[in-house]
Design a protein around this motif. Sequence first.
Motif, short mmCIF file in Angstrom:
data_model
loop_
_atom_site.label_atom_id
_atom_site.label_comp_id
_atom_site.label_asym_id
_atom_site.label_seq_id
_atom_site.Cartn_x
_atom_site.Cartn_y
_atom_site.Cartn_z
N VAL A 170 0.84 -1.21 0.00
CA VAL A 170 0.00 0.00 0.00
C VAL A 170 0.87 1.25 0.00
O VAL A 170 0.60 2.21 -0.73
CB VAL A 170 -0.97 -0.01 1.20
CG1 VAL A 170 -1.72 1.30 1.32
CG2 VAL A 170 -1.96 -1.16 1.08
N ALA A 171 1.94 1.23 0.77
CA ALA A 171 2.84 2.39 0.84
C ALA A 171 3.50 2.64 -0.52
O ALA A 171 3.62 3.79 -0.95
CB ALA A 171 3.91 2.17 1.90
N GLY A 172 3.91 1.60 -1.20
CA GLY A 172 4.52 1.75 -2.52
C GLY A 172 3.54 2.29 -3.54
O GLY A 172 3.88 3.14 -4.36
N TRP A 173 2.31 1.80 -3.48
CA TRP A 173 1.28 2.29 -4.39
C TRP A 173 1.02 3.78 -4.14
O TRP A 173 0.95 4.57 -5.07
CB TRP A 173 0.01 1.46 -4.21
CG TRP A 173 -1.11 1.91 -5.08
CD1 TRP A 173 -1.27 1.64 -6.40
CD2 TRP A 173 -2.21 2.72 -4.68
NE1 TRP A 173 -2.41 2.25 -6.85
CE2 TRP A 173 -3.01 2.91 -5.81
CE3 TRP A 173 -2.59 3.30 -3.48
CZ2 TRP A 173 -4.17 3.65 -5.78
CZ3 TRP A 173 -3.75 4.03 -3.45
CH2 TRP A 173 -4.53 4.21 -4.58
N LEU A 174 0.88 4.16 -2.86
CA LEU A 174 0.65 5.56 -2.52
C LEU A 174 1.83 6.44 -2.94
O LEU A 174 1.64 7.55 -3.45
CB LEU A 174 0.40 5.72 -1.02
CG LEU A 174 -0.97 5.28 -0.52
CD1 LEU A 174 -1.01 5.30 1.00
CD2 LEU A 174 -2.05 6.17 -1.09
N ALA A 175 3.04 5.95 -2.72
CA ALA A 175 4.23 6.73 -3.09
C ALA A 175 4.27 6.94 -4.60
O ALA A 175 4.63 8.02 -5.07
CB ALA A 175 5.49 6.03 -2.61
N GLY A 176 3.90 5.93 -5.36
CA GLY A 176 3.85 6.08 -6.81
C GLY A 176 2.83 7.12 -7.24
O GLY A 176 3.06 7.88 -8.19
N LYS A 177 1.70 7.17 -6.55
CA LYS A 177 0.68 8.19 -6.85
C LYS A 177 1.17 9.58 -6.47
O LYS A 177 0.89 10.55 -7.17
CB LYS A 177 -0.63 7.88 -6.11
CG LYS A 177 -1.30 6.62 -6.55
CD LYS A 177 -1.75 6.74 -7.99
CE LYS A 177 -2.43 5.48 -8.44
NZ LYS A 177 -2.68 5.48 -9.87
N ILE A 178 1.89 9.68 -5.37
CA ILE A 178 2.40 10.98 -4.91
C ILE A 178 3.47 11.51 -5.86
O ILE A 178 3.51 12.70 -6.17
CB ILE A 178 2.93 10.89 -3.47
CG1 ILE A 178 1.78 10.64 -2.50
CG2 ILE A 178 3.71 12.14 -3.08
CD1 ILE A 178 2.20 10.28 -1.10
N MET A 179 4.33 10.63 -6.34
CA MET A 179 5.45 11.05 -7.20
C MET A 179 4.98 11.50 -8.58
O MET A 179 5.68 12.26 -9.24
CB MET A 179 6.48 9.92 -7.35
CG MET A 179 7.26 9.63 -6.09
SD MET A 179 8.30 10.97 -5.56
CE MET A 179 9.67 10.78 -6.66
N LYS A 180 3.85 11.05 -9.06
CA LYS A 180 3.28 11.45 -10.36
C LYS A 180 4.31 11.43 -11.48
O LYS A 180 4.88 12.44 -11.84
CB LYS A 180 2.64 12.83 -10.26
CG LYS A 180 1.42 12.88 -9.40
CD LYS A 180 0.80 14.25 -9.41
CE LYS A 180 -0.37 14.26 -8.46
NZ LYS A 180 -0.98 15.57 -8.34
N GLY A 181 4.54 10.26 -12.01
CA GLY A 181 5.49 10.13 -13.11
C GLY A 181 6.88 9.75 -12.64
O GLY A 181 7.71 9.40 -13.44
N GLY A 182 7.12 9.80 -11.35
CA GLY A 182 8.44 9.43 -10.84
C GLY A 182 8.54 7.96 -10.53
O GLY A 182 9.58 7.48 -10.16
N GLY A 183 7.44 7.26 -10.70
CA GLY A 183 7.41 5.85 -10.35
C GLY A 183 7.83 4.96 -11.51
O GLY A 183 8.20 5.43 -12.58
N TYR A 184 7.75 3.68 -11.27
CA TYR A 184 8.20 2.70 -12.26
C TYR A 184 7.09 1.73 -12.63
O TYR A 184 7.36 0.65 -13.10
CB TYR A 184 9.38 1.91 -11.69
CG TYR A 184 10.60 2.77 -11.49
CD1 TYR A 184 11.48 2.96 -12.53
CD2 TYR A 184 10.85 3.38 -10.27
CE1 TYR A 184 12.60 3.75 -12.36
CE2 TYR A 184 11.96 4.17 -10.10
CZ TYR A 184 12.82 4.35 -11.14
OH TYR A 184 13.93 5.13 -10.99
N GLY A 185 5.86 2.09 -12.40
CA GLY A 185 4.76 1.17 -12.63
C GLY A 185 4.29 0.60 -11.31
O GLY A 185 5.02 0.62 -10.31
N THR A 186 3.09 0.11 -11.31
CA THR A 186 2.46 -0.33 -10.07
C THR A 186 3.24 -1.44 -9.37
O THR A 186 3.49 -1.36 -8.17
CB THR A 186 1.03 -0.80 -10.35
OG1 THR A 186 0.32 0.25 -11.01
CG2 THR A 186 0.31 -1.16 -9.07
N LEU A 187 3.65 -2.47 -10.10
CA LEU A 187 4.32 -3.61 -9.47
C LEU A 187 5.66 -3.21 -8.85
O LEU A 187 5.94 -3.56 -7.70
CB LEU A 187 4.53 -4.73 -10.48
CG LEU A 187 5.18 -6.00 -9.94
CD1 LEU A 187 4.32 -6.60 -8.84
CD2 LEU A 187 5.42 -6.99 -11.04
#
Length: 80
Positions: free
Chosen positions: A12-29
Motif C-alpha cells: 500500500v505504501a509503494g502504491w501511494l508513493a507512486g501516486k504521490i510522485m506522479k510520473g516518478g514511479g516505475y509502474g504499479t508492481l
Amino acid sequence: MGLLYALLIGAVAGWLAGKIMKGGGYGTLINILLGIVGGSVGNWLFGTLGIQVGTGIIGDLITGVIGALVILFVAGLFKK
C-alpha cells in the motif's frame, strides 16, 4: 503473520508513493516492491533520527510511504 502485515503495508505504501510522485514511479508492481523495501528504509531512517511517527497501522503506513518516497527519489536520480 508479521511478515504478511509488513508486505501488505509495504504494498500500500509503494502504491501511494507512486501516486504521490506522479510520473516518478516505475509502474504499479515495481512501486509496490519499492514500498516494501521503503518500509524498512523508513523504519531505519526514523530510528536513526529519533523520530516517532505514531503507532498502529497509520504510523506504519506513514513510515512506509516516506521510506518509499525516499527510495523512488533516489532511484529517479539514477534513472536519468
